[in-house]
Design an enzyme around this catalytic site. Structure first.
Site, PDB file in Angstrom:
ATOM      1  N   LYS A  59       0.850  -1.198   0.000  1.00 32.02           N
ATOM      2  CA  LYS A  59       0.000   0.000   0.000  1.00 32.02           C
ATOM      3  C   LYS A  59       0.880   1.240   0.000  1.00 32.02           C
ATOM      4  O   LYS A  59       1.927   1.261   0.652  1.00 32.02           O
ATOM      5  CB  LYS A  59      -0.886  -0.051   1.245  1.00 32.02           C
ATOM      6  CG  LYS A  59      -1.951   1.024   1.346  1.00 32.02           C
ATOM      7  CD  LYS A  59      -2.806   0.758   2.586  1.00 32.02           C
ATOM      8  CE  LYS A  59      -3.883   1.795   2.780  1.00 32.02           C
ATOM      9  NZ  LYS A  59      -4.736   1.493   3.963  1.00 32.02           N
TER      10      LYS A  59
ATOM     11  N   SER B  12      -9.577   1.285   3.077  1.00 29.21           N
ATOM     12  CA  SER B  12      -8.772   2.129   2.222  1.00 29.21           C
ATOM     13  C   SER B  12      -7.722   1.369   1.404  1.00 29.21           C
ATOM     14  O   SER B  12      -7.164   1.921   0.456  1.00 29.21           O
ATOM     15  CB  SER B  12      -8.062   3.186   3.076  1.00 29.21           C
ATOM     16  OG  SER B  12      -7.167   2.574   3.975  1.00 29.21           O
TER      17      SER B  12
ATOM     18  N   SER C  26      -9.558  -1.225   7.152  1.00 28.60           N
ATOM     19  CA  SER C  26      -9.025  -0.944   5.813  1.00 28.60           C
ATOM     20  C   SER C  26      -8.299  -2.098   5.141  1.00 28.60           C
ATOM     21  O   SER C  26      -7.965  -2.010   3.958  1.00 28.60           O
ATOM     22  CB  SER C  26      -8.093   0.266   5.863  1.00 28.60           C
ATOM     23  OG  SER C  26      -8.850   1.460   5.879  1.00 28.60           O
TER      24      SER C  26
END
Lengths: 102, 475
Positions: B69, B144, B168
């Site tokens: 990420k 996310s 997330s």
């Protein structure tokens, strides 16, 4: 809309100033409404009895051991300055608008 | 398969790396990748291939392509956290998890798209555009860590790292039909993770299977002197081939399933529970009386911490600085830079957090939330006195349409209703695919275990996964 009363333009300007944010008129209106709605929702916590309940201070028991106070290699001045918009490699300083004698 | 069952046996690191890079190019329409780290990846793959067999055999993830990420720093690569604020930021150092992936022989091939500063449940808050769900490109992959989830679901990489502050990792895993694991707070170092809510943030793996997730977690877990909240936790075991559900006590909070959960999701969870019972598990009704307060508690704690963490973006040392002429002094430079660099949701959360910490409101909001947080943790402690794991849906719905909730932030926040408690209480939790809804979209079963009981959590999850059988892939 009662909750709006609790989030006036003055209030959002006060909070934006604390957070070093500059809001456009459009954002100020939109965020004022959003925040009033969100605060109205989170205010339901007021009904939860919490007398004598400690605040969560640590998530994990046993954490928080500090490492030894021993010097170890860290970022070079060059690397530390590399992402700054304005910096002076010779002096090793970040440049900002004049603060004194402005 | 080899290297922890993540790449086919006999594959060289370079071949696995090139295959992943080609797949990234083919999957461009997903918008799941912000930066391809091909030169770093190829150099590392060559180094792994140059090792002799004995050394290479010691690397648990030798040659496994991994996406991370884009809120995780990797030296010399762009790290944006999905924000215009960090559009041109080049990490000057490696995150602890990056050092550990490198040391394990994994090949980091891409930085994945995410909601700005990990704030969002749909990936639509990324300054670089939304990610598309591989199961249906008109839908969100969740957030996310939406880019990481989409890449694993689409088979572009066998494993990815996400970060989980309120769900997330788990919610996008659920929306994309993959496994997502949030470890116990303190299990994985946050050094080099761009901070959102520091008492909630945890990095974890996203993979196709539970055992793969366990292998990746084993590679990245462990104490780190650079993150004082990491602990020397009891090591955990990767589930073996023969895990059984016999004797597993599964807690179910029926009250939570009553309202606001899609019928298809509820039915799928019931079938998953029935599958566990067939495997020898027993179900036990439990109460989590403060679960209804988890969302307001979370959004008070998380935004308060975010307002403090994001104060560092002032245009001085790194990040966007407004052009000269848009400010007159230092203070107005801060405001001009921050206002231009941050997107709407980040500004919304900073303002909320600043407000609840400001004089006159701290007691009513932040202090109160930290007390209710204690009550939420106690609910779980009480539940775990009589059950081994707690089961519930990961999310109340399947993947919603892009744009569907963007105009209503509160509705978006409610998507996190089942995931935030594990962050507030620090507990490990995993999302495992358990079915498809009527439209063919994946549903996730969430299991939560006591702190540092990852061995138990992973065994329960792998046991369910074995009983469930193969899960479909998109397309």
């Amino acid at each position: 809309m009662a909750p709006m009363d609790r989030f006036s333009t003055e209030e959002i300007d006060r909070v934006a100033a604390l957070a070093h944010l500059r809001l456009t008129e459009d954002m100020r209106n939109r965020l004022g409404a959003d925040l009033a709605q969100i605060l109205d929702y989170v205010s339901r916590l007021a009904s939860v009895p919490t007398e004598g309940v400690p605040l969560t201070a640590h998530i994990v028991e046993g954490a928080g051991d500090l490492r030894g106070d021993d010097p170890v290699p860290s970022l070079s001045v060059h690397d530390a300055l590399a992402n700054a918009t304005a910096a002076d490699e010779t002096t090793g300083l970040f440049r900002v608008p004049r603060v004194l004698g402005a | 398969m080899s290297a922890a069952d993540l790449i086919p046996a006999g594959t060289t690191a370079l071949a696995a790396c090139e295959a992943a890079l080609a797949a990234i190019a083919d999957a461009r329409a997903l918008n799941a990748v912000l930066t391809v780290t091909e030169s770093r990846a190829r150099a590392h793959a060559a180094a792994v291939d140059a090792m002799d067999d004995t050394d290479r055999a010691r690397l648990p993830l030798a040659g496994v392509p991994v996406a991370i990420k884009d809120n995780i720093c990797a030296r010399g690569t762009r790290t944006t956290a999905g924000s215009r604020m960090l559009d041109t930021f080049i990490s000057p150092y490696d995150a602890a998890v990056v050092e550990r992936l490198d040391a394990a022989g994994a090949i980091i091939v891409a930085k994945s798209n995410c909601d700005e500063f990990a704030m969002g449940s749909s990936n639509e808050n990324s300054a670089f555009g939304a990610v598309h769900n591989p199961w249906d490109p008109t839908r969100t992959p969740g957030g996310s860590s939406g880019g990481s989830a989409a890449l694993v679901a689409a088979g572009v990489v066998p494993a990815a790292l996400g970060s989980d502050t309120g769900g997330s990792i788990r919610q996008p895993a659920s929306f994309c039909g993959i496994v997502g694991l949030k470890p116990t707070y303190g299990r994985v170092s946050r050094y080099g993770l761009i901070a959102y809510g520091s008492s909630l943030d945890q990095i974890g793996p996203m993979t196709r299977t539970v055992r793969q997730a366990a292998h990746v977690l084993a590679a990245i877990a462990g104490p780190d002197p650079r993150d004082a909240t990491t602990v020397t936790a009891p090591p955990f075991e990767v589930p073996g081939r023969d895990v059984r559900l016999q004797g597993l006590r599964v807690g179910v909070a029926r009250a939570l399933l009553a309202d606001g959960v899609d019928d298809d999701v509820r039915a799928s969870i019931e079938r998953a529970l029935a599958t566990m019972v067939e495997g020898g598990a027993t179900l036990h009704d439990i109460e989590l009386p403060h679960a209804a307060h988890a969302i307001p508690t979370y959004y008070l704690v998380a935004t308060a911490e975010a307002s403090a963490n994001l104060a560092r973006y002032d245009g001085v040392r790194f990040g966007h600085r407004a052009p000269a002429g848009e400010y007159s002094d230092l203070s107005s430079m801060y405001a001009a830079s921050r206002s231009a660099g941050f997107g709407a949701e980040v500004i919304r959360r900073i303002l909320l957090g600043t407000y609840v910490l400001s004089a006159g409101y701290y007691e009513a909001y932040y202090r109160k939330a930290q007390q209710v947080r204690t009550l939420i943790t106690r609910d779980y402690e009480h539940a775990f006195s009589s059950v081994d794991v707690v089961a519930m849906p990961t999310a109340p719905t399947t993947a919603f349409r892009l744009g569907e909730k963007m105009e209503d932030p509160l509705q978006m926040y409610l998507a996190d209703v089942f995931t935030v408690s594990a962050n507030l209480s620090g507990l490990p939790a995993i999302s495992v695919p358990c079915g498809l809804d009527g439209q063919g979209l994946p549903i996730g079963l969430q299991l939560t275990a006591p702190a540092f009981a990852e061995t138990l959590l992973l065994r329960a999850a792998a046991g369910y996964e074995d009983a469930r059988g193969a899960f479909p892939t998109p397309g």
